[in-house]
Design a protein around this motif. Structure first.
Motif, PDB file in Angstrom:
ATOM      1  N   GLY A  68      55.467 -73.587  98.985  1.00 24.53           N
ATOM      2  CA  GLY A  68      56.389 -72.298  99.046  1.00 24.53           C
ATOM      3  C   GLY A  68      57.598 -73.510  99.864  1.00 24.53           C
ATOM      4  O   GLY A  68      57.783 -75.082  99.657  1.00 24.53           O
ATOM      5  N   PRO A  69      58.626 -72.739 100.049  1.00 29.22           N
ATOM      6  CA  PRO A  69      60.133 -73.745  99.766  1.00 29.22           C
ATOM      7  C   PRO A  69      59.750 -74.599 101.985  1.00 29.22           C
ATOM      8  O   PRO A  69      60.408 -75.392 101.684  1.00 29.22           O
ATOM      9  CB  PRO A  69      60.908 -72.676 100.293  1.00 29.22           C
ATOM     10  N   CYS A  70      59.335 -73.571 102.313  1.00 34.28           N
ATOM     11  CA  CYS A  70      59.291 -74.966 103.908  1.00 34.28           C
ATOM     12  C   CYS A  70      57.615 -75.304 103.868  1.00 34.28           C
ATOM     13  O   CYS A  70      57.721 -76.131 104.054  1.00 34.28           O
ATOM     14  CB  CYS A  70      58.621 -74.226 105.032  1.00 34.28           C
ATOM     15  N   ASN A  71      56.272 -75.225 102.899  1.00 37.07           N
ATOM     16  CA  ASN A  71      55.130 -75.969 103.723  1.00 37.07           C
ATOM     17  C   ASN A  71      54.002 -75.688 102.303  1.00 37.07           C
ATOM     18  O   ASN A  71      54.674 -75.311 101.096  1.00 37.07           O
ATOM     19  CB  ASN A  71      54.512 -74.833 104.951  1.00 37.07           C
ATOM     20  N   SER A  72      53.486 -76.691 102.856  1.00 32.39           N
ATOM     21  CA  SER A  72      52.134 -76.490 101.500  1.00 32.39           C
ATOM     22  C   SER A  72      50.392 -75.844 101.831  1.00 32.39           C
ATOM     23  O   SER A  72      51.214 -75.281 103.514  1.00 32.39           O
ATOM     24  CB  SER A  72      51.093 -78.025 101.419  1.00 32.39           C
ATOM     25  N   PHE A  73      50.107 -74.975 101.224  1.00 33.41           N
ATOM     26  CA  PHE A  73      48.609 -74.599 101.647  1.00 33.41           C
ATOM     27  C   PHE A  73      48.199 -74.387 100.410  1.00 33.41           C
ATOM     28  O   PHE A  73      47.571 -75.025  99.787  1.00 33.41           O
ATOM     29  CB  PHE A  73      48.964 -72.888 101.200  1.00 33.41           C
ATOM     30  N   SER A  74      46.739 -73.829 101.247  1.00 30.67           N
ATOM     31  CA  SER A  74      45.627 -73.814 100.823  1.00 30.67           C
ATOM     32  C   SER A  74      44.361 -72.909 100.674  1.00 30.67           C
ATOM     33  O   SER A  74      44.456 -72.522 101.737  1.00 30.67           O
ATOM     34  CB  SER A  74      44.735 -75.281 100.337  1.00 30.67           C
TER      35      SER A  74
END
Length: 154
Positions: A68-74
């Motif tokens: 995302g604009p701020c964080n990675s995710f899974s």
């Protein structure tokens, strides 16, 4: 029929092994459940367009990852595509000015129940809305060719 010398036999065996190795390195299946695997970028949510191309979603089998604009995710999908049943989304915990957009994206993705792919567009359906994604990368990750990079330094 010509006979192979020991050296010729070794070359033939090596060539056969190389051919088999290359054949096994072929591309992974490009679709699962009719959904092409790979990287997508968010272009629409909640019936409107997204202001920046700064949210990605990557599909690789049952694994869904992205930034995302701020964080990675899974997250993992325990259903068979195009159905979705996602495990809780794990993400880094950074804050930025676009955190509200990212939070909404995570909320819609977490509640998503299915995907559909048509006309080059991936739609992720939740009970309340759709996420609309296109093939691509984040705007800030656009690849620059070596020639363009060299021209930029002149």
């Amino acid at each position: 029929m010509p006979r192979l010398t020991p050296a010729g036999l070794g070359v033939a065996v090596a060539a056969t092994a190389a051919t088999l190795a290359l054949a096994s390195c072929g591309p992974a299946p490009i679709e699962t459940g009719g959904i092409p695997q790979g990287e997508y970028v968010l272009v629409g949510m909640d019936g409107g367009t997204v202001p920046l191309r700064n949210v990605t979603l990557s599909l690789a089998g049952t694994q869904i990852t992205g930034r995302g604009p701020c964080n990675s995710f899974s997250t993992q999908n325990s259903a068979t595509l195009p159905a979705l049943q996602l495990s809780p989304i794990a993400s880094t915990r950074m804050y930025c000015k676009d955190a509200p957009l990212e939070g909404r994206f995570f909320s819609v993705l977490q509640s998503a129940t299915s995907m559909e792919y048509s006309g080059g567009v991936l739609k992720v359906k939740s009970p309340e809305t759709w996420l609309i994604l296109e093939r691509g990368h984040r705007a800030d990750e656009v690849q620059v060719s070596a020639v363009e990079a060299a021209r930029g330094t002149q």
